[in-house]
Design a protein around this motif. Structure first.
Motif, PDB file in Angstrom:
ATOM      1  N   SER A 273       2.477   2.120   3.429  1.00 46.76           N
ATOM      2  CA  SER A 273       3.403   1.270   3.681  1.00 46.76           C
ATOM      3  C   SER A 273       4.867   1.575   3.175  1.00 46.76           C
ATOM      4  O   SER A 273       6.007   1.651   3.641  1.00 46.76           O
TER       5      SER A 273
ATOM      6  N   ILE B   3      -0.043  -2.088   8.969  1.00 48.05           N
ATOM      7  CA  ILE B   3       0.490  -0.793   9.277  1.00 48.05           C
ATOM      8  C   ILE B   3       0.576  -0.642  10.648  1.00 48.05           C
ATOM      9  O   ILE B   3       1.488  -0.222  11.289  1.00 48.05           O
TER      10      ILE B   3
ATOM     11  N   SER C 184       0.789  -1.279   0.105  1.00 49.46           N
ATOM     12  CA  SER C 184      -0.008  -0.142  -0.089  1.00 49.46           C
ATOM     13  C   SER C 184       0.824   1.165  -0.018  1.00 49.46           C
ATOM     14  O   SER C 184       2.280   1.247   0.254  1.00 49.46           O
TER      15      SER C 184
ATOM     16  N   SER D  90      -7.094   1.696   9.566  1.00 48.34           N
ATOM     17  CA  SER D  90      -7.624   0.952   8.655  1.00 48.34           C
ATOM     18  C   SER D  90      -6.720  -0.478   7.896  1.00 48.34           C
ATOM     19  O   SER D  90      -7.166  -0.815   6.941  1.00 48.34           O
ATOM     20  N   ASP D  91      -5.565  -0.230   8.586  1.00 52.25           N
ATOM     21  CA  ASP D  91      -4.749  -1.373   8.013  1.00 52.25           C
ATOM     22  C   ASP D  91      -3.952  -1.945   9.043  1.00 52.25           C
ATOM     23  O   ASP D  91      -2.871  -1.488   9.566  1.00 52.25           O
TER      24      ASP D  91
ATOM     25  N   ALA E 127      -3.290   5.901   8.808  1.00 54.40           N
ATOM     26  CA  ALA E 127      -3.702   4.848   7.715  1.00 54.40           C
ATOM     27  C   ALA E 127      -3.760   3.499   8.610  1.00 54.40           C
ATOM     28  O   ALA E 127      -4.352   2.261   8.589  1.00 54.40           O
ATOM     29  N   SER E 128      -3.020   3.568   9.990  1.00 58.25           N
ATOM     30  CA  SER E 128      -2.836   2.135  10.604  1.00 58.25           C
ATOM     31  C   SER E 128      -4.498   2.113  11.251  1.00 58.25           C
ATOM     32  O   SER E 128      -4.748   0.769  11.571  1.00 58.25           O
TER      33      SER E 128
END
Lengths: 197, 197, 197, 197
Positions: free
Chosen positions: D63, D122, D60, D118-119, D115-116
């Motif tokens: 990342s 991450i 992504s 939703s991922d 971002a973390s």
DNA sequence: TTCTAATCGAGACGGTACGTCAGGTCTTCTC
DNA sequence: GAGAAGACCTGACGTACCGTCTCGATTAGAA
């Protein structure tokens, strides 16, 4: 636009399956439900092709219908060898009339002509790729008749072409019934003899 | 659609101001920005009229443009008294051509014809209120000529009318330049003498 | 923003049913599938409300989640009467920690804070409507303690507030386990006695 | 992930130029236009690298930003030898605060933290590679102080670490102004003396 | 030196969601 | 009862990125 033979092309090649599925779907939708039914969305769904792919290759739904139309009737302008001028004209006007009266073609062309009202690109394409070659075929026949002395030299070719080819379009676009075969014959005879004074 | 005198009608009467503002706004928008610009929404805004009111009286934007068009050219079909048949035909075709070439009328009619492709009500109205009366005027003139013996009895009136009136529509609808005045003269002469054999 | 009584408002009134359905749907989606699931499209579908209506009232999906959040925890800042300063601080920090640890609130707030990174309007709203009032409640309690002589006059209130309220946010936003109740007690005691030298 | 010396790998080796161009482009885009600007597409274009290559090495866009971040601040955790415990803590918290306040680092970390949400990948990477080592450095310093008798044995290390390191993250993530240097000093002093009862 | 395996670049493709526009319908208040 | 105002739903628009997929071109070690 197309490379000459060798030209190695990089990247994934365009899918011919997608292209033809789109053209077919557009024609079917337009025939079934009229111009309003042939939306990009509906075409994409029926053709099992993504909308983005369509937008990549065509600017509008009408342009898809037009391309399908031009594909379908490509090389439909033929002139019969060994015939009189009148016979050649009758052949031209008859086949034009037949195409426009064809229930699988006429409605599509009517849609495209309607779209040309609001889309200059469609208008240009219709004129250049559909109208012009057909007018030219008739004009050539008339000019040959002038050369052979069958028609006087002061004939206004453009006016004669207009008189010969307008009626089928006029009837198609306004939703009137198409000309019968005999009517086409009479039309050609009338204009032909009118041109001879 | 309009009541005869007596009926008295309860409630607030229809606003004539609103009606004409709507017709004017629709015509202006269609002339300025093409068919795509004359949306119900835009018309309502320019006419300072609510959308609801428009939907109450008209079924579509195209029907508004059509109504304005018919209002504007009402009684434009005249036949000059004391003239030969050819002069009368020239008059008819010339004035038709002039109207279609008029930059304040042609584009509007082209829009309406385009709309007729996808709207049967518009198609009907165009045929009945615009096309039919004008064809009839030409047909009457031709039939009188037959009655006077100027044309043979076996003339196909419909074909002759087609040949005379189609070209201006054909050129309008396809976006070709309109016929010049002399071209109209030659067109009528060609068809007239063609009808006499 | 809301009129006082009389104001009469023209036009169809806003649908309260639609508003609450949207807020509920957004919260449910965000809880079930994370921030990526709470798209405007999905919210509209679940709430049985049209996308256009949503765009009329909210600028983004995150703003919907935020509004629902603020609705849900409105008036959640209370100060227990008749309590020592330390008890009041413990109460504030405990309830903040409880809210952020609440599985029905914490994830939503985390989403909104993530969205604030790329949306200045969200950032402003979070600061003004969520963060500021809660910081203010803690700051008032500390200032009262200074006034009563429980804390020295040179205490840096902002630093003390930061030390007290940051940990729950820090843990929420980074995905660490929330503070236990006893940890909150120890945190307040530590900062309190640290402020007294 | 990395081979042990000998293995020699067949085939074309990975392009280090591409890797660093991608990391640089991602950082630049994220700094210029916020998280929304650092899309895989934009990164590929700016780095003059194909999208396929990016997808081969990173899952992504976030990342990529994270990897660049970790590259940039690698080995930024140092402890000054020959200093008191308080000085060591001030050093740790100050340098953490300075890094987060750095306009070339803070915004990137904020993006990555967002971002973390939703991922999970991450989130894990941030915790393991960024948060944990920095917390550990502070915790070690505190434990040494306990061992030396500077702090009582019942100090809750985790709570103390939270109080010390949360504020800079809290302010970064919520878009508040970073802590001033003196505020960091006061924060450390407050927590330090709070831990000593 | 050829093979062979991996990379990299180019670009097509199916998707999802975006934010917008226009069409119609419905509800409420005003004239 | 006509009209104005405005909320609402529907459906399509054209765009942006996503992640996947062919291809051909390149680059090295291995046979």
């Amino acid at each position: 636009m197309v490379e000459a033979g060798s030209a190695a092309r990089r990247g994934r090649p365009r899918s011919e399956a997608a292209r033809s599925a789109v053209l077919t779907a557009a024609a079917e939708l337009a025939l079934e439900g009229g111009p309003a039914a042939a939306t990009v969305e509906a075409i994409a769904k029926r053709a099992h092709v993504s909308r983005t792919t369509i937008y990549k290759w065509w600017p509008s739904a009408a342009s898809i219908v037009l391309e399908g139309l031009l594909d379908a009737v490509r090389a439909s302008i033929t002139r019969p060898s060994g015939s009189t001028s009148v016979q050649a004209l009758v052949h031209h006007v008859s086949s034009l009339n037949a195409i426009l009266a064809d229930p699988a073609v006429g409605p599509l062309l009517r849609n495209v002509i309607a779209a040309s009202t609001s889309d200059p690109a469609i208008e240009r394409a219709v004129l250049d790729q559909w109208i012009a070659p057909r007018r030219a075929a008739v004009a050539v026949t008339l000019r040959e008749a002038v050369d052979r002395g069958e028609l006087p030299g002061d004939v206004d070719i453009e006016v004669a072409v207009d008189a010969l080819v307008s009626p089928p379009y006029y009837r198609l676009v306004l939703g009137m019934p198409p000309l019968a075969a005999e009517a086409v014959d009479r039309l050609v005879e009338t204009v032909w003899s009118g041109c001879r004074h």
